[in-house]
Design a protein around this motif. Structure first.
Motif, PDB file in Angstrom:
ATOM      1  N   PRO A   1       0.835  -1.187   0.000  1.00  0.00           N
ATOM      2  CA  PRO A   1       0.000   0.000   0.000  1.00  0.00           C
ATOM      3  C   PRO A   1       0.878   1.247   0.000  1.00  0.00           C
ATOM      4  CG  PRO A   1      -0.054  -1.072   2.144  1.00  0.00           C
ATOM      5  CD  PRO A   1       0.741  -1.944   1.220  1.00  0.00           C
ATOM      6  N   SER A   2       0.582   2.126  -0.904  1.00  0.00           N
ATOM      7  CA  SER A   2       1.401   3.343  -0.997  1.00  0.00           C
ATOM      8  C   SER A   2       0.515   4.553  -0.732  1.00  0.00           C
ATOM      9  CB  SER A   2       2.047   3.441  -2.370  1.00  0.00           C
ATOM     10  OG  SER A   2       1.062   3.475  -3.370  1.00  0.00           O
ATOM     11  N   PRO A   3       1.119   5.573  -0.196  1.00  0.00           N
ATOM     12  CA  PRO A   3       0.350   6.795   0.033  1.00  0.00           C
ATOM     13  C   PRO A   3       0.006   7.432  -1.318  1.00  0.00           C
ATOM     14  CG  PRO A   3       2.669   7.127   0.560  1.00  0.00           C
ATOM     15  CD  PRO A   3       2.483   5.670   0.234  1.00  0.00           C
ATOM     16  N   ALA A   4      -0.664   8.536  -1.268  1.00  0.00           N
ATOM     17  CA  ALA A   4      -1.057   9.222  -2.505  1.00  0.00           C
ATOM     18  C   ALA A   4       0.173   9.432  -3.368  1.00  0.00           C
ATOM     19  CB  ALA A   4      -1.697  10.563  -2.178  1.00  0.00           C
ATOM     20  N   PRO A   5       0.060   9.139  -4.671  1.00  0.00           N
ATOM     21  CA  PRO A   5       1.245   9.235  -5.535  1.00  0.00           C
ATOM     22  C   PRO A   5       1.802  10.652  -5.587  1.00  0.00           C
ATOM     23  CG  PRO A   5      -0.744   8.786  -6.820  1.00  0.00           C
ATOM     24  CD  PRO A   5      -1.133   8.745  -5.391  1.00  0.00           C
ATOM     25  N   VAL A   6       3.105  10.711  -5.415  1.00  0.00           N
ATOM     26  CA  VAL A   6       3.818  11.993  -5.472  1.00  0.00           C
ATOM     27  C   VAL A   6       4.163  12.231  -6.940  1.00  0.00           C
ATOM     28  CG1 VAL A   6       5.886  13.188  -4.699  1.00  0.00           C
ATOM     29  CG2 VAL A   6       4.749  11.556  -3.189  1.00  0.00           C
ATOM     30  N   PRO A   7       4.049  13.456  -7.419  1.00  0.00           N
ATOM     31  CA  PRO A   7       4.418  13.706  -8.814  1.00  0.00           C
ATOM     32  C   PRO A   7       5.857  13.265  -9.082  1.00  0.00           C
ATOM     33  CG  PRO A   7       3.360  15.634  -7.858  1.00  0.00           C
ATOM     34  CD  PRO A   7       3.556  14.655  -6.752  1.00  0.00           C
ATOM     35  N   CYS A   8       6.063  12.700 -10.249  1.00  0.00           N
ATOM     36  CA  CYS A   8       7.383  12.146 -10.603  1.00  0.00           C
ATOM     37  C   CYS A   8       8.477  13.200 -10.586  1.00  0.00           C
ATOM     38  CB  CYS A   8       7.310  11.495 -11.989  1.00  0.00           C
ATOM     39  SG  CYS A   8       6.175  10.100 -12.050  1.00  0.00           S
ATOM     40  N   SER A   9       8.160  14.388 -11.001  1.00  0.00           N
ATOM     41  CA  SER A   9       9.192  15.430 -11.085  1.00  0.00           C
ATOM     42  C   SER A   9       9.781  15.770  -9.713  1.00  0.00           C
ATOM     43  CB  SER A   9       8.629  16.682 -11.742  1.00  0.00           C
ATOM     44  OG  SER A   9       7.511  17.142 -11.010  1.00  0.00           O
ATOM     45  N   LEU A  10       9.025  15.537  -8.640  1.00  0.00           N
ATOM     46  CA  LEU A  10       9.540  15.816  -7.292  1.00  0.00           C
ATOM     47  C   LEU A  10      10.579  14.788  -6.850  1.00  0.00           C
ATOM     48  CD1 LEU A  10       6.303  16.928  -5.408  1.00  0.00           C
ATOM     49  CD2 LEU A  10       8.122  18.361  -6.345  1.00  0.00           C
ATOM     50  N   LYS A  11      10.610  13.634  -7.528  1.00  0.00           N
ATOM     51  CA  LYS A  11      11.554  12.585  -7.147  1.00  0.00           C
ATOM     52  C   LYS A  11      12.825  12.624  -7.992  1.00  0.00           C
ATOM     53  CE  LYS A  11       8.300   9.421  -5.105  1.00  0.00           C
ATOM     54  NZ  LYS A  11       7.947   8.038  -4.927  1.00  0.00           N
ATOM     55  N   SER A  12      12.996  13.641  -8.799  1.00  0.00           N
ATOM     56  CA  SER A  12      14.238  13.783  -9.574  1.00  0.00           C
ATOM     57  C   SER A  12      15.388  14.033  -8.618  1.00  0.00           C
ATOM     58  CB  SER A  12      14.115  14.947 -10.555  1.00  0.00           C
ATOM     59  OG  SER A  12      13.271  14.595 -11.612  1.00  0.00           O
ATOM     60  N   ASN A  13      16.573  13.628  -9.006  1.00  0.00           N
ATOM     61  CA  ASN A  13      17.797  13.746  -8.215  1.00  0.00           C
ATOM     62  C   ASN A  13      17.715  12.986  -6.887  1.00  0.00           C
ATOM     63  OD1 ASN A  13      19.170  15.303 -10.118  1.00  0.00           O
ATOM     64  ND2 ASN A  13      18.146  17.153  -9.397  1.00  0.00           N
ATOM     65  N   THR A  14      16.876  11.942  -6.842  1.00  0.00           N
ATOM     66  CA  THR A  14      16.841  11.061  -5.659  1.00  0.00           C
ATOM     67  C   THR A  14      17.498   9.745  -6.076  1.00  0.00           C
ATOM     68  OG1 THR A  14      14.618  10.291  -6.207  1.00  0.00           O
ATOM     69  CG2 THR A  14      14.777  12.163  -4.706  1.00  0.00           C
ATOM     70  N   SER A  15      16.755   8.670  -6.007  1.00  0.00           N
ATOM     71  CA  SER A  15      17.288   7.373  -6.456  1.00  0.00           C
ATOM     72  C   SER A  15      16.287   6.706  -7.390  1.00  0.00           C
ATOM     73  CB  SER A  15      17.568   6.464  -5.262  1.00  0.00           C
ATOM     74  OG  SER A  15      16.362   6.045  -4.683  1.00  0.00           O
ATOM     75  N   CYS A  16      16.788   5.763  -8.107  1.00  0.00           N
ATOM     76  CA  CYS A  16      15.929   5.026  -9.055  1.00  0.00           C
ATOM     77  C   CYS A  16      14.812   4.304  -8.294  1.00  0.00           C
ATOM     78  CB  CYS A  16      16.773   4.028  -9.839  1.00  0.00           C
ATOM     79  SG  CYS A  16      15.840   3.022 -10.998  1.00  0.00           S
ATOM     80  N   GLU A  17      15.150   3.682  -7.173  1.00  0.00           N
ATOM     81  CA  GLU A  17      14.156   2.927  -6.408  1.00  0.00           C
ATOM     82  C   GLU A  17      13.026   3.832  -5.925  1.00  0.00           C
ATOM     83  OE1 GLU A  17      17.461   2.630  -5.884  1.00  0.00           O
ATOM     84  OE2 GLU A  17      17.730   0.615  -6.708  1.00  0.00           O
ATOM     85  N   GLU A  18      13.377   5.024  -5.445  1.00  0.00           N
ATOM     86  CA  GLU A  18      12.345   5.964  -4.981  1.00  0.00           C
ATOM     87  C   GLU A  18      11.455   6.393  -6.131  1.00  0.00           C
ATOM     88  OE1 GLU A  18      13.019   9.324  -2.412  1.00  0.00           O
ATOM     89  OE2 GLU A  18      14.821   8.326  -1.632  1.00  0.00           O
ATOM     90  N   CYS A  19      12.063   6.663  -7.261  1.00  0.00           N
ATOM     91  CA  CYS A  19      11.300   7.119  -8.426  1.00  0.00           C
ATOM     92  C   CYS A  19      10.332   6.041  -8.887  1.00  0.00           C
ATOM     93  CB  CYS A  19      12.257   7.495  -9.560  1.00  0.00           C
ATOM     94  SG  CYS A  19      11.432   7.895 -11.119  1.00  0.00           S
ATOM     95  N   LEU A  20      10.797   4.805  -8.958  1.00  0.00           N
ATOM     96  CA  LEU A  20       9.981   3.731  -9.532  1.00  0.00           C
ATOM     97  C   LEU A  20       8.971   3.146  -8.557  1.00  0.00           C
ATOM     98  CD1 LEU A  20      12.556   1.908 -11.805  1.00  0.00           C
ATOM     99  CD2 LEU A  20      10.953   3.738 -12.359  1.00  0.00           C
ATOM    100  N   GLN A  21       8.868   3.718  -7.364  1.00  0.00           N
ATOM    101  CA  GLN A  21       7.793   3.292  -6.474  1.00  0.00           C
ATOM    102  C   GLN A  21       6.447   3.649  -7.080  1.00  0.00           C
ATOM    103  OE1 GLN A  21       8.674   5.108  -2.701  1.00  0.00           O
ATOM    104  NE2 GLN A  21      10.102   3.490  -2.101  1.00  0.00           N
TER     105      GLN A  21
END
Length: 173
Positions: free
Chosen positions: A30-50
């Motif tokens: 179960p995941s919380p409300a989806p965060v816009p993809c652009s906010l996960k830039s410059n993080t990690s691949c795993e965080e982005c692909l959640q």
């Protein structure tokens, strides 16, 4: 031909078994409300692909909204070899090649099975036709033999009666 058919069936069963177990092993988290993809830039691949709607581009470390209007992300967004979607260790290019190969193998297996089944049916019909032809030839030969035997008996009877009539001096017929 039956070995090829058996191999094809086993390959399809094995492939479906692997797919079923892979799907069963993936437990939905179960995941919380989806965060816009652009906010996960410059993080990690795993965080982005959640978020399944996101695409990770390795050279730019950018988390991009997957371009759903295109089946494949255009190279202006990210090159296929550098794009990651679903799993960080699997690039898009390998994914496309793998899926294409599996689809090709399945299509070829189905075509081979269909051809084998049709060929077996035709061979069965040829064998049946040959058997029927042999039986017909045997019947014709038997009929010919019976006809010649009957003709010989009739000729003997005719000779016998012709001789009797000649002895008596009566004309035949």
């Amino acid at each position: 031909m039956s070995r090829l058919h058996t191999f094809s069936v086993l390959a399809v069963i094995l492939l479906s078994h692997v797919v079923v177990h892979t799907v069963q092993e993936q437990t939905p988290t179960p995941s919380p409300a989806p965060v816009p993809c652009s906010l996960k830039s410059n993080t990690s691949c795993e965080e982005c692909l959640q978020n399944v709607a996101c695409l990770w581009c390795i050279p730019t470390n950018a988390c991009i909204e997957y371009p759903v209007k295109n089946i494949l992300p255009p190279s202006s967004v990210c090159h296929l070899n550098d794009a990651r979607w679903g799993k960080c260790w699997l690039n898009f290019q390998v994914l496309i090649i793998t899926v294409s190969v599996f689809a090709g193998v399945i299509i070829i297996a189905v075509i081979v099975c269909c051809c084998c089944c049709c060929k077996c049916d035709r061979i069965g019909n040829r064998k049946e036709d040959a058997r029927v032809e042999r039986q017909n030839r045997a019947r014709k030969e038997n009929k010919k033999a019976r006809r010649s035997d009957m003709q010989m008996r009739h000729d003997e009877i005719r000779k016998k009666y012709v001789m009797k009539h000649k002895e008596k001096g009566k004309p035949w017929m």
